[in-house]
Structure formats: structure tokens, C-alpha cells
Design a protein around this motif. Structure first.
Motif, short mmCIF file in Angstrom:
data_model
loop_
_atom_site.label_atom_id
_atom_site.label_comp_id
_atom_site.label_asym_id
_atom_site.label_seq_id
_atom_site.Cartn_x
_atom_site.Cartn_y
_atom_site.Cartn_z
N LYS A 191 61.16 61.28 3.25
CA LYS A 191 62.11 62.30 2.77
C LYS A 191 61.40 63.52 2.21
CE LYS A 191 63.02 60.29 -1.83
NZ LYS A 191 64.10 59.75 -2.71
N PHE A 197 66.33 67.23 3.55
CA PHE A 197 66.26 66.79 2.16
C PHE A 197 66.06 67.97 1.22
CE2 PHE A 197 63.56 65.65 -1.47
CZ PHE A 197 64.31 64.65 -2.06
N ASP A 200 69.06 70.59 1.36
CA ASP A 200 70.20 70.09 0.58
C ASP A 200 69.94 70.27 -0.92
OD1 ASP A 200 71.49 69.36 2.89
OD2 ASP A 200 71.09 67.21 2.70
N ALA A 201 68.70 70.05 -1.35
CA ALA A 201 68.37 70.24 -2.76
C ALA A 201 68.58 71.68 -3.18
CB ALA A 201 66.92 69.81 -3.02
N ARG A 204 72.36 72.34 -3.54
CA ARG A 204 72.93 71.72 -4.73
C ARG A 204 72.49 72.45 -6.00
NH1 ARG A 204 73.82 65.35 -4.89
NH2 ARG A 204 75.22 66.15 -6.51
N GLU A 213 68.76 64.30 -6.22
CA GLU A 213 67.76 63.76 -5.29
C GLU A 213 66.34 64.10 -5.70
OE1 GLU A 213 69.68 67.26 -2.96
OE2 GLU A 213 70.15 65.98 -4.67
N ASP A 216 63.14 62.05 -8.90
CA ASP A 216 61.80 61.44 -8.84
C ASP A 216 60.71 62.43 -9.19
OD1 ASP A 216 62.70 58.98 -8.16
OD2 ASP A 216 62.31 59.16 -6.01
#
Length: 237
Positions: A191, A197, A200-201, A204, A213, A216
Motif C-alpha cells: 500500500k 492509497f 485517497d489520503a 481525505r 489510513e 501508521d
């Protein structure tokens, strides 16, 4: 303390040093060079804030905004050291400068341009560096991230007090910028090398102000001291 004073008190002074080149994650090289080229937006973001200070901003925010401008100069220096260590992609450098000029020319309020650039671009690229960069890049991105958290909170407060909201065209420029940086990535099972990935971050962060997401990132691998020669470790106050 007022909210701006609380944010100022959270800051930690650090001094960039010249790093040495290490190994980048396999498959991340081209994207890292594009993301590194976006450092050319660090000083313009400081200029956006400087411009805002010439106009109406909350008086209690001035000291914090001035401190944030100095941070951008520090970030530019730190990322310049990274570029010295790992090199640059000249084509990426030129394209990033064209994007910088587009951000500078955009008519939205300068506080909004700084907010969007930091929240939905820098907040994506810094974790990308944390997961895919070498030891020097991971350390620098962690230090810059701490500053950027304060910057985004500051600019969000100022934008709210001034009743500012970004235009659809600024959001379009944000999408064009992050899409260009991430274009070399594909649909990887890893990812942290998956284009969707990271896109999309960015979305958002732009629309919700958070990206679960990226949780981490707090646990992203940080370089052990033995991965650096001692002179290459940042100096903290």
C-alpha cells in the motif's frame, strides 16, 4: 494561553545538517525525486504567510505566523541537504517549479493556499518519505512533520476567523499537483507504493482534515542512530 500561544509552545527547535545517501525503497525512486522537487514550494508557502501578515490577520496569531515562516526556511534548507545527498531529477525539478508558479499565481487567499498545500500535499508526501526514504529522508520528514502539524492548525484557525474557504480551482490545482507527484506509482500490493492509497489520503485530508489510513505514520520506522554518522543527526534545542 490563547490557541495560538498553545501552538507556539508545542514547537521544538531543530537545526538541519547535511545527510548522507542511503537506500530508497525499491520502486519508489522516481516518485521520491518528484516529491523532493516539491521542496520548491516551501519558501513560497512562507511567502504566502508573509503576504497574509501585510493584510488582516488576527493580531494574536502574528508571532506564531512569523515563527512558521522561519520553519519554512528551515525545511527548505533540510530538503536541500537531502537533494545534495541523493541527487535530483532535473525534469522533475523543472515541472515542480512550474507547479510552484501556478500556486503563486492562483487568486485564492494566501492563507488558504498555504493551508491546502500543507494539509493535502505535504501531509501526504512526508509520510511517503517516512515509509520509502533512506535514513536521512526519514529523519528530516519526521522533523518537518512536527512543524507542519502546527502550521496546519494555525492556518485552519486563521482561515476560520477570517471566514475563508478555498475555491474549486484551488482544489483542482491540489489534485493536479499530487497526481503529478504520484504518477510513477501503480497498483502495488504494497500500500505504501500504491498510487490510490496516497491519492485517497490527500482527498481525505482535504475534505475531512484527517486520513486514518496514515495512522501508521506514528509508528513508521525511524532510523536507528547507528544508521547515521553522528555529524548527520539533526541538532535539537
Amino acid at each position: 494561553m490563547n490557541p495560538y500561544e498553545k501552538l507556539l509552545s508545542r514547537k521544538r527547535t531543530w537545526t538541519p545538517v547535511q545527510t548522507t545517501a542511503g537506500k530508497l525503497a525499491d520502486g519508489a525512486d522516481e516518485t521520491i525525486y518528484r516529491a523532493l522537487a516539491i521542496r520548491h514550494m516551501e519558501l513560497p508557502v512562507g511567502d504566502f504567510i508573509q503576504d497574509a501578515l501585510q493584510n488582516e490577520v488576527p493580531e494574536m496569531a502574528r508571532d506564531l505566523l512569523l515563527s512558521n515562516i522561519k520553519d519554512e526556511e528551515n525545511h527548505d534548507l533540510a530538503l536541500g541537504y537531502i537533494a545534495n545527498a541523493i541527487g535530483v531529477d532535473e525534469k522533475a525539478e523543472e515541472e515542480a517549479k512550474r507547479l510552484r508558479d501556478a500556486w503563486t499565481a492562483h487568486p485564492d487567499h494566501t492563507i488558504l493556499k498555504a493551508l491546502v498545500a500543507e494539509r493535502a500535499i505535504f501531509f501526504v508526501l512526508l509520510p511517503f518519505f517516512r515509509f520509502n526514504g533512506d535514513a536521512g529522508l526519514r529523519t528530516v520528514s519526521a522533523d518537518i512533520s512536527r512543524d507542519e502539524q502546527v502550521h496546519v492548525a494555525t492556518n485552519s484557525l486563521v482561515a476560520r476567523e477570517l471566514n475563508l474557504d478555498w475555491s474549486p480551482s484551488l482544489d483542482k490545482l491540489r489534485k493536479a499537483t499530487i497526481n503529478w507527484v504520484l504518477q510513477p506509482l501503480g497498483n502495488s500490493p504494497n500500500k505504501y507504493l500504491n498510487k490510490k492509497f496516497w491519492l485517497d489520503a490527500s482527498d481525505r485530508l482535504m475534505y475531512e482534515g484527517k486520513a486514518p489510513e496514515l495512522a501508521d505514520t506514528k509508528r513508521a520506522r525511524m532510523p536507528a542512530f547507528f544508521e547515521h554518522a553522528n555529524p548527520n543527526l539533526p541538532q535539537y534545542a
